[in-house]
Design a protein around this motif. Structure first.
Motif, mmCIF file in Angstrom:
data_model
loop_
_atom_site.group_PDB
_atom_site.id
_atom_site.type_symbol
_atom_site.label_atom_id
_atom_site.label_comp_id
_atom_site.label_asym_id
_atom_site.label_seq_id
_atom_site.Cartn_x
_atom_site.Cartn_y
_atom_site.Cartn_z
ATOM 1 N N LYS A 172 5.872 3.099 4.311
ATOM 2 C CA LYS A 172 5.124 4.270 4.784
ATOM 3 C C LYS A 172 4.222 3.925 5.975
ATOM 4 O O LYS A 172 3.363 4.712 6.351
ATOM 5 C CB LYS A 172 4.306 4.863 3.645
ATOM 6 C CG LYS A 172 5.183 5.461 2.559
ATOM 7 C CD LYS A 172 4.364 5.968 1.402
ATOM 8 C CE LYS A 172 5.270 6.503 0.302
ATOM 9 N NZ LYS A 172 4.513 6.873 -0.896
ATOM 10 N N GLY A 173 4.401 2.734 6.541
ATOM 11 C CA GLY A 173 3.700 2.380 7.770
ATOM 12 C C GLY A 173 2.482 1.499 7.637
ATOM 13 O O GLY A 173 1.848 1.165 8.639
ATOM 14 N N LEU A 174 2.118 1.097 6.419
ATOM 15 C CA LEU A 174 0.937 0.240 6.251
ATOM 16 C C LEU A 174 1.357 -1.220 6.316
ATOM 17 O O LEU A 174 2.161 -1.681 5.511
ATOM 18 C CB LEU A 174 0.244 0.534 4.919
ATOM 19 C CG LEU A 174 -0.359 1.920 4.772
ATOM 20 C CD1 LEU A 174 -1.057 2.067 3.431
ATOM 21 C CD2 LEU A 174 -1.333 2.217 5.909
ATOM 22 N N LYS A 175 0.787 -1.931 7.283
ATOM 23 C CA LYS A 175 1.118 -3.333 7.494
ATOM 24 C C LYS A 175 -0.167 -4.147 7.552
ATOM 25 O O LYS A 175 -1.234 -3.615 7.817
ATOM 26 C CB LYS A 175 1.915 -3.486 8.795
ATOM 27 C CG LYS A 175 3.212 -2.716 8.756
ATOM 28 C CD LYS A 175 3.938 -2.785 10.067
ATOM 29 C CE LYS A 175 5.208 -1.956 9.934
ATOM 30 N NZ LYS A 175 5.787 -1.597 11.192
ATOM 31 N N THR A 197 -6.815 -3.897 8.748
ATOM 32 C CA THR A 197 -6.338 -3.242 7.531
ATOM 33 C C THR A 197 -6.877 -3.967 6.304
ATOM 34 O O THR A 197 -7.286 -5.130 6.364
ATOM 35 C CB THR A 197 -4.803 -3.175 7.460
ATOM 36 O OG1 THR A 197 -4.265 -4.494 7.542
ATOM 37 C CG2 THR A 197 -4.239 -2.291 8.558
ATOM 38 N N VAL A 198 -6.870 -3.242 5.173
ATOM 39 C CA VAL A 198 -7.410 -3.761 3.915
ATOM 40 C C VAL A 198 -6.271 -3.817 2.902
ATOM 41 O O VAL A 198 -5.519 -2.855 2.744
ATOM 42 C CB VAL A 198 -8.539 -2.854 3.388
ATOM 43 C CG1 VAL A 198 -9.195 -3.469 2.158
ATOM 44 C CG2 VAL A 198 -9.582 -2.595 4.468
ATOM 45 N N ALA A 199 -6.143 -4.959 2.222
ATOM 46 C CA ALA A 199 -5.063 -5.155 1.256
ATOM 47 C C ALA A 199 -5.616 -5.774 -0.024
ATOM 48 O O ALA A 199 -6.722 -6.320 -0.043
ATOM 49 C CB ALA A 199 -3.984 -6.054 1.856
ATOM 50 N N GLY A 228 5.253 -9.332 -0.412
ATOM 51 C CA GLY A 228 4.141 -9.015 0.477
ATOM 52 C C GLY A 228 2.869 -8.665 -0.277
ATOM 53 O O GLY A 228 2.783 -8.789 -1.494
ATOM 54 N N TYR A 229 1.870 -8.240 0.473
ATOM 55 C CA TYR A 229 0.557 -7.866 -0.068
ATOM 56 C C TYR A 229 0.329 -6.396 0.239
ATOM 57 O O TYR A 229 0.522 -5.956 1.373
ATOM 58 C CB TYR A 229 -0.542 -8.733 0.549
ATOM 59 C CG TYR A 229 -0.484 -10.156 0.048
ATOM 60 C CD1 TYR A 229 -1.347 -10.585 -0.953
ATOM 61 C CD2 TYR A 229 0.467 -11.049 0.540
ATOM 62 C CE1 TYR A 229 -1.272 -11.892 -1.441
ATOM 63 C CE2 TYR A 229 0.553 -12.343 0.056
ATOM 64 C CZ TYR A 229 -0.322 -12.760 -0.931
ATOM 65 O OH TYR A 229 -0.229 -14.041 -1.419
ATOM 66 N N THR A 230 -0.105 -5.642 -0.759
ATOM 67 C CA THR A 230 -0.221 -4.193 -0.629
ATOM 68 C C THR A 230 -1.411 -3.793 0.234
ATOM 69 O O THR A 230 -2.566 -4.005 -0.136
ATOM 70 C CB THR A 230 -0.370 -3.530 -2.008
ATOM 71 O OG1 THR A 230 0.734 -3.923 -2.826
ATOM 72 C CG2 THR A 230 -0.411 -2.013 -1.878
ATOM 73 N N VAL A 231 -1.126 -3.190 1.375
ATOM 74 C CA VAL A 231 -2.157 -2.605 2.235
ATOM 75 C C VAL A 231 -2.435 -1.203 1.711
ATOM 76 O O VAL A 231 -1.518 -0.444 1.414
ATOM 77 C CB VAL A 231 -1.690 -2.553 3.701
ATOM 78 C CG1 VAL A 231 -2.713 -1.827 4.572
ATOM 79 C CG2 VAL A 231 -1.437 -3.959 4.229
#
Length: 194
Positions: free
Chosen positions: A105-108, A113-115, A149-152
């Motif tokens: 959905k575009g969050l990288k 950014t915060v993850a 990966g890590y969730t942003v």
């Protein structure tokens, strides 16, 4: 009046479309820290379980009195789980990993950014989060089936100067922990903004 050629207009439009669409009505959280204020906006539409988990910790005042306990310049600043004495606070059960969904959905893991922080188990994130202080997409985003990966779930919308101040503090060891600020950077309060 500026006139653009069709090609220039197409390039400009393409650049605009490449930027993730941030939600206009996204919840905002203000961290009042000993280094200054940081405001982040959270995206429940892109990472619903993760965002709800984080916002519940904010409502529960869990983050009040915690510190940024892991600071690595040119990587990230991590907080949300330790008090000033580096004692880990009690948390709720882990939240289900949404890294791939948020990424789609575009969050990288880009600058600002915060993850969610986690162990090697993708489904181990509880309260700890990190703010990317550089572009970490190549190392922290989900590139393949065996790398989740890590969730942003949000991004800094105000206070990147404070984030930059924190990323540059002197760090050392504290017990078993490395990269700990020598002078604690305390989250005095975390509040949902109206």
């Amino acid at each position: 009046m500026v006139s653009l050629s069709r090609r220039a207009a197409a390039v400009l439009l393409g650049a605009c479309l490449a930027v993730p669409a941030w939600a206009a009505d996204a919840p905002k959280v203000k961290f009042a820290t000993s280094a200054g204020d940081i405001v982040i906006e959270v995206y429940p539409d892109k990472a619903p379980k993760t965002a709800d988990n984080f916002l519940q910790y904010v409502r529960d005042k869990h983050y009040d009195g915690t510190v940024f306990h892991r600071v690595i310049d040119n990587f990230m600043i991590q907080g949300g789980g330790m008090d000033r004495n580096m004692a880990e606070k009690k948390t709720r059960a882990p939240v289900a990993h949404e890294g791939r969904e948020a990424y789609a959905k575009g969050l990288k893991n880009q600058l600002g950014t915060v993850a969610m922080a986690r162990t090697s188990d993708p489904n181990s994130a509880t309260s700890q989060f990190f703010i990317n202080v550089t572009d970490n997409t190549r190392t922290l985003d989900p590139p393949g089936p065996n790398a989740p990966g890590y969730t942003v779930f949000g991004r800094v919308v105000s206070g990147m100067d404070v984030v930059n101040k924190i990323k540059g503090v002197q760090t050392g060891r504290s017990g078993m922990h490395g990269d700990v600020p020598v002078v604690p950077v305390v989250i005095n309060s975390a509040t949902l903004l109206p």
